[in-house]
Design a protein around this motif. Structure first.
Motif, mmCIF file in Angstrom:
data_model
loop_
_atom_site.group_PDB
_atom_site.id
_atom_site.type_symbol
_atom_site.label_atom_id
_atom_site.label_comp_id
_atom_site.label_asym_id
_atom_site.label_seq_id
_atom_site.Cartn_x
_atom_site.Cartn_y
_atom_site.Cartn_z
ATOM 1 N N PHE A 192 19.511 -24.473 158.374
ATOM 2 C CA PHE A 192 19.013 -23.499 157.401
ATOM 3 C C PHE A 192 20.190 -22.857 156.662
ATOM 4 O O PHE A 192 20.171 -22.703 155.441
ATOM 5 N N ALA A 193 21.226 -22.514 157.429
ATOM 6 C CA ALA A 193 22.414 -21.924 156.806
ATOM 7 C C ALA A 193 23.062 -22.919 155.849
ATOM 8 O O ALA A 193 23.451 -22.554 154.730
ATOM 9 N N MET A 194 23.138 -24.184 156.264
ATOM 10 C CA MET A 194 23.712 -25.210 155.396
ATOM 11 C C MET A 194 22.931 -25.302 154.094
ATOM 12 O O MET A 194 23.504 -25.396 153.011
ATOM 13 N N MET A 195 21.622 -25.267 154.240
ATOM 14 C CA MET A 195 20.789 -25.379 153.057
ATOM 15 C C MET A 195 21.044 -24.208 152.096
ATOM 16 O O MET A 195 21.175 -24.393 150.898
ATOM 17 N N LEU A 196 21.164 -23.020 152.686
ATOM 18 C CA LEU A 196 21.414 -21.853 151.838
ATOM 19 C C LEU A 196 22.771 -21.957 151.155
ATOM 20 O O LEU A 196 22.949 -21.484 150.030
ATOM 21 N N MET A 197 23.738 -22.579 151.851
ATOM 22 C CA MET A 197 25.062 -22.715 151.249
ATOM 23 C C MET A 197 25.007 -23.554 149.991
ATOM 24 O O MET A 197 25.724 -23.273 149.030
ATOM 25 N N THR A 198 24.145 -24.565 149.981
ATOM 26 C CA THR A 198 24.080 -25.400 148.789
ATOM 27 C C THR A 198 23.603 -24.593 147.590
ATOM 28 O O THR A 198 23.868 -24.948 146.447
ATOM 29 N N LEU A 199 22.915 -23.475 147.859
ATOM 30 C CA LEU A 199 22.507 -22.589 146.768
ATOM 31 C C LEU A 199 23.714 -22.020 146.047
ATOM 32 O O LEU A 199 23.664 -21.709 144.868
ATOM 33 N N MET A 200 24.793 -21.839 146.826
ATOM 34 C CA MET A 200 25.945 -21.152 146.251
ATOM 35 C C MET A 200 26.873 -22.100 145.497
ATOM 36 O O MET A 200 27.764 -21.656 144.802
ATOM 37 N N LEU A 201 26.660 -23.400 145.655
ATOM 38 C CA LEU A 201 27.493 -24.355 144.923
ATOM 39 C C LEU A 201 27.016 -24.423 143.481
ATOM 40 O O LEU A 201 25.851 -24.675 143.226
ATOM 41 N N PRO A 202 27.911 -24.241 142.514
ATOM 42 C CA PRO A 202 27.489 -24.416 141.123
ATOM 43 C C PRO A 202 27.195 -25.896 140.843
ATOM 44 O O PRO A 202 27.784 -26.787 141.464
ATOM 45 N N TYR A 203 26.275 -26.098 139.937
ATOM 46 C CA TYR A 203 25.837 -27.419 139.512
ATOM 47 C C TYR A 203 27.037 -28.328 139.214
ATOM 48 O O TYR A 203 27.102 -29.480 139.630
ATOM 49 N N GLN A 204 28.019 -27.757 138.507
ATOM 50 C CA GLN A 204 29.144 -28.557 138.031
ATOM 51 C C GLN A 204 29.979 -29.142 139.166
ATOM 52 O O GLN A 204 30.628 -30.158 139.013
ATOM 53 N N VAL A 205 29.952 -28.469 140.326
ATOM 54 C CA VAL A 205 30.776 -28.933 141.436
ATOM 55 C C VAL A 205 30.225 -30.232 142.024
ATOM 56 O O VAL A 205 30.972 -31.150 142.349
ATOM 57 N N THR A 206 28.906 -30.307 142.130
ATOM 58 C CA THR A 206 28.308 -31.484 142.757
ATOM 59 C C THR A 206 28.090 -32.613 141.757
ATOM 60 O O THR A 206 27.755 -33.724 142.137
ATOM 61 N N LEU A 207 28.287 -32.306 140.478
ATOM 62 C CA LEU A 207 27.933 -33.251 139.426
ATOM 63 C C LEU A 207 28.648 -34.590 139.573
ATOM 64 O O LEU A 207 28.021 -35.655 139.570
ATOM 65 N N ILE A 208 29.958 -34.529 139.745
ATOM 66 C CA ILE A 208 30.732 -35.772 139.745
ATOM 67 C C ILE A 208 30.455 -36.613 140.999
ATOM 68 O O ILE A 208 30.144 -37.800 140.884
ATOM 69 N N PRO A 209 30.494 -36.009 142.208
ATOM 70 C CA PRO A 209 30.137 -36.817 143.383
ATOM 71 C C PRO A 209 28.745 -37.423 143.262
ATOM 72 O O PRO A 209 28.532 -38.583 143.623
ATOM 73 N N GLN A 210 27.829 -36.641 142.712
ATOM 74 C CA GLN A 210 26.474 -37.156 142.537
ATOM 75 C C GLN A 210 26.465 -38.346 141.591
ATOM 76 O O GLN A 210 25.827 -39.363 141.848
ATOM 77 N N TYR A 211 27.211 -38.201 140.518
ATOM 78 C CA TYR A 211 27.242 -39.283 139.535
ATOM 79 C C TYR A 211 27.779 -40.550 140.179
ATOM 80 O O TYR A 211 27.217 -41.632 140.008
ATOM 81 N N VAL A 212 28.857 -40.389 140.958
ATOM 82 C CA VAL A 212 29.462 -41.547 141.620
ATOM 83 C C VAL A 212 28.453 -42.192 142.566
ATOM 84 O O VAL A 212 28.292 -43.415 142.611
ATOM 85 N N LEU A 213 27.739 -41.339 143.299
ATOM 86 C CA LEU A 213 26.731 -41.839 144.232
ATOM 87 C C LEU A 213 25.680 -42.687 143.504
ATOM 88 O O LEU A 213 25.392 -43.814 143.880
ATOM 89 N N PHE A 214 25.149 -42.127 142.410
ATOM 90 C CA PHE A 214 24.088 -42.838 141.697
ATOM 91 C C PHE A 214 24.626 -44.076 141.001
ATOM 92 O O PHE A 214 23.926 -45.075 140.856
ATOM 93 N N LEU A 215 25.892 -43.997 140.604
ATOM 94 C CA LEU A 215 26.518 -45.162 139.990
ATOM 95 C C LEU A 215 26.572 -46.302 141.000
ATOM 96 O O LEU A 215 26.215 -47.444 140.709
ATOM 97 N N ASN A 216 26.982 -45.965 142.240
ATOM 98 C CA ASN A 216 27.061 -46.982 143.287
ATOM 99 C C ASN A 216 25.691 -47.542 143.637
ATOM 100 O O ASN A 216 25.566 -48.694 144.033
ATOM 101 N N LEU A 217 24.691 -46.695 143.520
ATOM 102 C CA LEU A 217 23.330 -47.163 143.800
ATOM 103 C C LEU A 217 22.779 -47.988 142.634
ATOM 104 O O LEU A 217 21.712 -48.583 142.746
#
Ligand SMILES: Nc1ncnc2c1ncn2[C@@H]1O[C@H](COP(=O)(O)OP(=O)(O)OP(=O)(O)O)[C@@H](O)[C@H]1O
Ligand SMILES: [Mg+2]
Lengths: 296, 359
Positions: free
Chosen positions: A126-151
């Motif tokens: 639950f705490a981990m989940m709440l932490m993701t709230l505090m991450l700005p969109y821009q921070v996860t953007l690039i890793p996410q893009y790489v992930l979807f690119l690989n998929l």
């Protein structure tokens, strides 16, 4: 005896003074509120009137009221791009509706687990989940893009829709956990005594009692997905997959010679679904609140 | 046909904190058992462990000869009525009753028959299409009981089912639940704070304190022969009077006792050693103020008189400051501040040693 009338006049004087002060306050408050709403509404009204004006009048008109009304801009806008705006609307609808379904279903399941089920490391997750709230969109953007690119999902709508079915939106999970915690535990227990599995408790007891929070999640998911510009911009490159927001942007790019009338007309149209969606689900909000007053 | 429940060394701990400390109890088939005890003593916890809503930390729960510790709640054949009723607010009364049967996948026709029968028993037929929020407290209580009945469980559990009702309705529902028990003949376990409920409904009362059983037995057994001061004070209303005393000596047939004001001889032996401190227990309803009707207990001053119509309650103080409540039959005119002499039938005097156990 003689004091009585005097006291009475004193009382009425302060009363009228009070009333006067109240009225002045009321006038000032209204003036402030009205001017504030004009400031808020002006751009919208301006856009609305621009969409009905002749093209040459848009940027040099003095009044909000068009000199002549025409639907020209709407026809021009709808077919003004290589791909018809109808396609953009369909794309946007598919993505938004799937997102709403995914978010409401997945987040409510995750929230039910956090609110009601016992499992190892519940607090930690639950705490981990709440932490993701505090991450700005821009921070996860690039890793996410790489992930979807690989998929191999880039240039498809999958990156915009699939995460919604995986309860990726911590904000809604949090909102629903809070709501579920407010539902008396004894209702679950009664259902368990009635032979329910956790799944049936979720489906037959929790969800029906949670319409307000589900409607809230549905409304906001719809608005945010519909209005999302960044996500589609990154993942979609083929114009036939464009959403409405990308379509609107296409009016102004490349040529430099923009069709503003068409842009404003389509912008007005793009607001309609949000407005209708809100109108429909907002009823559930009120209904839900009315039916939750359960005990005593 | 009816079901027996046996608890063997049942323990419950929440993390480090143990709240039920090894409870042993046998409930005979068809018995109406009442758990009583002060708030926080573990009544609900014990009930919820039997229901399967709370895991059992240690010991065995045996129902009809089978160990059910690890059997999920739904498979135990137990129905429970909650204090807050816990009716499903979004379902009609009919749906509330039918829900458990639908979950068990019974045929629709069978469900309709059972719901109808339960509704007749509880006289809630006209309410079947209503939502819980359109019902009064007593009607909700009936629906909650109906929800238990339709499932035809082996055991009924009630956790303070009447505590949200007003006094009149409480008496009425108490009678109805007792009747229900007579008609159905099921084993029932009932938790309450109210010792009148306990006395009137129970075949067996279980008095709990701080997670242990102080005494279990038929109501009158607990009333007549409380094992210790706690049970003596808990069972009976108004509460039993307690007076400090000393054991002067005792032989095979009698015991000599001294209170701070009087010395008297009790015509029965006790196990207390001569010279040890003791507590006398006297029920208010066993005291008389008529001279010559038993042992003289003390001269007391009347501080307050309550006329209940059928009885008269006197709140009095003895010369040494100890208080004594006296309950007399009928309507009596007693002057405030007057002195009366309390008498007691020695057979009805309870004596407890310094540890609080009956001797
Ligand atoms: N979930 C829990 N976690 C920790 N302690 C608990 C929990 N539930 C109950 N307890 C403790 O267990 C003890 C027994 O509680 P229980 O609810 O069984 O009391 P009770 O006899 O039913 O009281 P009441 O008459 O007030 O309903 C109490 O001291 C309570 O604080
Ligand atoms: Mg309790």
């Amino acid at each position: 005896m003689t004091i009585e009338p005097m006291r009475l006049t004193v009382v009425t004087e302060t009363n009228s003074a009070k009333r006067l002060r109240k009225r002045i306050f009321s006038v000032v408050a209204h003036v402030l509120l009205i001017s504030a709403s004009i400031v808020m509404l002006y751009p919208l009204l301006w856009m609305l009137s621009a969409s009905f004006r002749p093209e040459n009048e848009i940027f040099n008109a003095t009044s909000l009221w068009p000199s002549s009304w025409s639907l020209d801009a709407y026809f021009r806008g709808w077919n003004g791009l290589r791909v018809s705006f109808g396609t953009f609307f369909i794309n946007s609808f598919i993505i938004s509706i799937l997102s709403v379904i995914g978010n409401v279903a997945a987040c409510s399941m995750a929230a039910f687990a956090f609110a009601r089920l016992e499992f190892r490391g519940r607090r930690f997750w639950f705490a981990m989940m709440l932490m993701t709230l505090m991450l700005p969109y821009q921070v996860t953007l690039i890793p996410q893009y790489v992930l979807f690119l690989n998929l191999g999902w880039v240039n498809t709508t999958l990156p915009l829709v699939v995460p919604k079915f995986l309860a990726a939106d911590a904000f809604f999970i949090f909102l629903m956990v809070q709501f579920f915690r407010g539902i008396p535990k004894e209702l679950d227990e009664a259902a368990v005594m009635d032979g329910c599995s956790p799944w049936r408790v979720y489906w037959k007891i929790m969800l029906p009692l949670s319409t307000p929070v589900l409607a809230t999640a549905a409304i906001f998911t719809f608005i945010w997905t519909w209005d999302d510009f960044f996500g589609p911009l990154i993942y979609l490159s083929d114009m036939r997959q464009y959403t409405v927001m990308l379509g609107l942007r296409s009016f102004t790019d490349s040529t430099g010679l923009s069709d503003y009338g068409g842009l404003f007309a389509m912008s007005v149209l793009s607001l309609v679904p949000i407005f209708l969606f809100f109108l429909f689900f907002q009823r559930l909000l009120i209904e839900g609140i009315a039916t939750t007053g359960m005990k005593r | 046909m009816a079901t027996s429940v046996v608890l063997q060394k049942i323990v419950k701990a929440y993390g480090e904190v143990q709240v039920v400390h090894g409870v042993d109890l046998t409930i005979e088939p068809g018995e109406f058992t009442v758990f009583v005890g002060p708030s926080g003593c573990g009544k609900s916890t014990l009930l919820r462990m039997i229901a399967g809503l709370e895991p059992i930390t240690g010991g065995d729960l045996i129902i009809d000869g089978q160990r059910l510790n690890d059997v999920p709640a739904a498979k135990r054949g137990i129905a429970m009525v909650f204090q807050s009723y816990a009716l499903y607010p979004h379902m009609s009364v009919y749906q509330n009753l039918a829900f458990g049967l639908e979950t068990a996948k019974l045929p629709k026709a069978e469900i309709a028959v059972r719901v109808q029968r339960a509704a007749e028993i509880l006289r809630i037929e006209p309410l079947l299409q209503r939502k819980p929020k359109q019902l009064s407290g007593g009607q909700r209580q009936r629906v909650a009981i109906g929800r238990a009945i339709v499932r035809e469980p082996k055991i009924f559990l009630f956790d303070e089912p009447l505590s949200n009702l007003d006094a009149e309705l409480r008496v009425q529902m108490r009678v109805e639940i007792a009747k229900l028990h007579n008609d159905l003949g099921n084993t029932m376990i009932y938790v309450t704070h109210d010792q009148v409920e306990a006395m009137t409904m129970a075949d067996k009362i279980v008095v709990l304190r701080a997670g242990v059983i102080e005494q279990a037995g038929p109501p009158l057994e607990l009333y007549n022969n409380p094992r210790n001061i706690f049970v003596a004070g808990f069972i009976g209303s108004p509460k039993m009077n307690f007076l400090k005393a000393n054991i002067e000596g005792s032989d095979a047939t009698s015991t000599r006792l001294a209170t701070s004001t009087d010395v008297f001889t009790l015509p029965r032996p006790t196990s207390g050693a001569a010279g040890s401190a003791a507590t006398l227990g006297v029920r208010p309803e066993h005291i008389t103020i008529t001279p010559g009707s038993g042992l003289k207990l003390a001269d007391v001053r009347v501080d307050l008189v309550e006329n209940l119509g059928g009885q008269t309650l006197l709140y009095t103080t003895a010369a040494d400051g100890q208080t004594l409540t006296i309950m007399l039959e009928g309507q009596l005119q007693v002057e405030l501040g007057s002195t009366v002499t309390a008498h007691i039938d020695p057979a009805r005097l309870h004596i407890f040693n310094a540890e609080g156990n009956a001797i």
